[in-house]
Design an enzyme around this catalytic site. Structure first.
Site, mmCIF file in Angstrom:
data_model
loop_
_atom_site.group_PDB
_atom_site.id
_atom_site.type_symbol
_atom_site.label_atom_id
_atom_site.label_comp_id
_atom_site.label_asym_id
_atom_site.label_seq_id
_atom_site.Cartn_x
_atom_site.Cartn_y
_atom_site.Cartn_z
ATOM 1 C CG ASP A 141 -0.677 -2.480 -41.376
ATOM 2 O OD1 ASP A 141 -1.186 -2.420 -42.507
ATOM 3 O OD2 ASP A 141 -1.056 -2.196 -40.369
ATOM 4 C CB SER A 185 -5.108 -1.351 -40.083
ATOM 5 O OG SER A 185 -4.389 -1.193 -41.415
ATOM 6 C CB THR A 219 -1.949 -3.023 -36.372
ATOM 7 O OG1 THR A 219 -2.497 -2.791 -37.776
ATOM 8 C CG2 THR A 219 -1.637 -4.812 -36.049
ATOM 9 C CD GLU A 248 1.380 -2.499 -37.324
ATOM 10 O OE1 GLU A 248 0.436 -2.271 -38.161
ATOM 11 O OE2 GLU A 248 1.568 -1.713 -36.488
ATOM 12 C CG HIS A 301 -1.480 3.416 -47.770
ATOM 13 N ND1 HIS A 301 -2.746 2.960 -48.343
ATOM 14 C CD2 HIS A 301 -1.445 2.686 -46.612
ATOM 15 C CE1 HIS A 301 -3.399 2.599 -47.575
ATOM 16 N NE2 HIS A 301 -2.766 2.285 -46.405
ATOM 17 C CG HIS A 353 -6.007 -1.300 -46.960
ATOM 18 N ND1 HIS A 353 -6.772 -1.256 -45.954
ATOM 19 C CD2 HIS A 353 -4.966 -0.456 -47.063
ATOM 20 C CE1 HIS A 353 -6.184 -0.593 -45.034
ATOM 21 N NE2 HIS A 353 -4.953 -0.108 -45.611
#
Length: 411
Positions: free
Chosen positions: A46, A95, A148, A272, A281, A377
Site C-alpha cells: 500500500d 485505497s 485494501t 497487503e 503519509h 497520495h
C-alpha cells in the site's frame, strides 16, 4: 542492383523484427503455457511506489557497505510492468477505489468499496476463484476491515463503514483472514455486539495468538488470525515506528495461512503491506523502509513456495497507489558526504530510543537528503513485479483494472 536493394530491404526487415523481439522477449523462467496458475500470490504494498523501493534498496546497500546493487526479493523477479492508478472520479485515487480496481477490474469513485460508480455490487477475483474451487486467504499488516483487504470480500458505498464491512466476512466463505484486528470493534456507536462475537456466531474461528491457532485450527472452517494486541478492543491506533513487539509479522501471517489451507487444492492469497502507506503519509523514511522489509519477508515465503512449484505458481507484487512522493534527493538535488553516510542520520536517531516528533522527522529527512512532496497520495504509476506461470502477461504498461484479468488469464 534491384537484387541488392531487395536483399537489403529483406535484411532490414529481419533486423527490425529481431530488434523488436529483443525488447519484448520475456525470460524463460517467466514464460508458461496459457491458463491460470494453480497457486496465486498477489502482494499489494500500500502506497509503495518505485522510489520507496529504491530507498529501501539504497538502505540495504548501505548496510552492506556499498553505494548500490543490493536488491529486495521481488525486484529480482524477471518481469517488470507499470500500472496506472487513477480512480473513476479522481486523478489521485484512494485505497478503496484502487483496491476495487485491482480486485474487481472496474474503476470506481474514491470512498467506494467493491461497488461500481453507480453503487452496483461487484464480484472480486477472490469470489470468482472461490467458485472455481480455490482456497482463499486475505491478510494485511493493518486491520482486516481496512480498504485494501476489504476490497476483496466486501461491498460498501462507504469505506469507513468498518462494522458493516466486518460483518460481510462470514458470508464470503473465504478460508483464512489475518490482520491487525478490527476498526470499530463495537461499531461506530461503541454499543454494538463485539465484532468477534458476531463473527464466531456466524461460523468463524477467531484466534489472537499462535497457541490459540494451534488449538483451534483442526476444527475451524473459517480462520481469522488477529494480532494479540487487538483482542477485545479496536485495533491499536497505528504506529509508524516499524516495531513488531509481540505481534505477528506479515511473513508469519502468510506462513500460518499456508499451513491452514495447504496445497492439495488451488489457492489465491492476497497479502497487503498496509503500514508502508501509513509511514509514507507521515513522511517517516525509516519506518517506511522497515515496513517494506516486513513486506519483503512475506514475499520470501511465497518465493520459497514458488521454487518448489515453479510451473504451477504465480507471484505478482504491486501497489494500489504511491504515497508521499518520496525521492532520494533533497531540495538542492545534490549528494551528501559520499552518498552512503546519509543513512547514518536515521541510525543515530534510532539509537536515541525516542521517536522523533514531526519537526524532528522533517529535519532528519533534510539532513539525509530524502525528499517528500506530500503527506497524501500521488497520481504516479506503480511498478508491477511478477514471476511464474503467466508472469509474461504483466510486462509493460497496464491499468490497475487489468491486473485481476491477467491473473484470470482473460486478457
Amino acid at each position: 542492383m534491384k537484387t541488392f536493394k531487395f536483399t537489403l530491404k529483406v535484411w532490414s526487415s529481419i533486423a527490425f523484427i529481431l530488434l523488436a523481439l529483443s525488447f519484448t522477449a520475456v525470460p524463460a523462467e517467466a514464460r508458461n503455457d496459457g491458463g491460470k496458475a494453480k497457486y496465486i500470490f498477489l502482494f499489494i504494498g500500500d502506497g509503495m511506489g518505485a522510489s520507496h523501493v529504491a530507498a529501501a534498496e539504497s538502505y540495504l546497500s548501505y548496510k552492506a557497505g556499498k553505494l548500490g546493487g543490493e536488491q529486495l526479493t521481488f525486484t529480482q523477479f524477471p518481469v517488470l510492468g507499470m500500472a496506472t492508478t487513477y480512480s473513476a472520479d479522481r486523478n489521485i485515487t484512494c485505497s478503496s477505489a484502487a483496491g476495487t480496481a485491482i480486485s474487481c477490474g472496474v474503476k470506481t469513485k474514491n470512498g467506494y468499496l467493491g461497488v461500481d460508480s453507480e453503487g452496483n455490487k461487484l464480484e472480486s477475483i477472490a469470489y470468482k476463484l472461490k467458485k472455481e474451487g480455490y482456497n482463499i486467504g486475505i491478510m494485511s499488516s493493518v486491520p482486516i476491515n481496512h480498504a485494501t483487504p476489504a476490497a476483496f470480500y466486501a461491498n460498501s458505498l462507504d469505506r469507513d463503514s468498518y462494522y458493516d464491512i466486518s460483518q460481510q466476512i462470514p458470508q464470503s466463505g473465504f478460508d483464512f483472514f489475518a490482520g491487525d484486528g478490527f476498526l470499530d470493534y463495537y461499531g461506530k456507536s461503541g454499543n454494538e455486539e463485539p465484532i468477534s462475537e458476531f463473527l464466531e456466531e456466524n461460523g468463524a474461528t477467531l484466534c489472537f495468538s499462535e497457541e490459540e491457532y494451534n488449538e483451534e485450527k483442526d476444527g475451524a472452517k473459517q480462520m481469522i488470525l488477529c494480532q494479540p494486541s487487538s483482542k477485545e478492543h479496536d485495533a491499536e491506533a497505528y504506529t509508524t515506528d516499524g516495531a513488531q513487539g509481540s505481534d505477528f509479522s506479515l511473513s508469519e501471517m502468510l506462513t500460518t495461512c499456508m499451513d491452514f489451507i495447504g496445497d492439495s487444492k488451488p489457492f489465491f492469497i492476497m497479502c497487503e503491506g498496509g503500514d508502508i502507506d501509513w509511514a509514507a503519509h507521515d513522511n517517516k523514511t525509516m519506518p517506511m523502509i522497515d515496513n517494506i522489509m516486513n513486506f519483503n519477508g512475506a514475499i520470501d515465503v511465497a518465493y520459497e513456495f514458488y521454487r518448489k512449484h515453479p510451473d504451477q505458481t504465480l507471484i505478482v507484487v504491486t501497489a494500489d497507489h504511491e504515497t508521499g512522493g518520496v525521492a532520494l534527493g533533497g531540495p538542492a538535488g545534490k549528494s551528501k558526504r559520499g552518498d552512503m553516510i546519509f543513512w547514518d542520520v536515521y541510525e543515530e536517531s534510532a539509537a536515541s530510543g525516542e521517536e522523533p516528533d514531526a519537526k524532528e522527522n522533517t529535519d532528519l529527512n533534510l539532513k539525509a537528503n530524502i525528499g517528500w512532496t506530500t503527506t497524501g497520495h500521488t497520481g504516479a504509476p506503480v511498478p508491477v513485479y511478477s514471476i511464474g506461470k503467466g508472469a509474461e502477461r504483466f510486462a509493460g504498461r497496464m491499468d490497475n483494472t487489468e491486473i485481476s484479468r491477467k491473473i484470470m488469464d482473460m486478457e
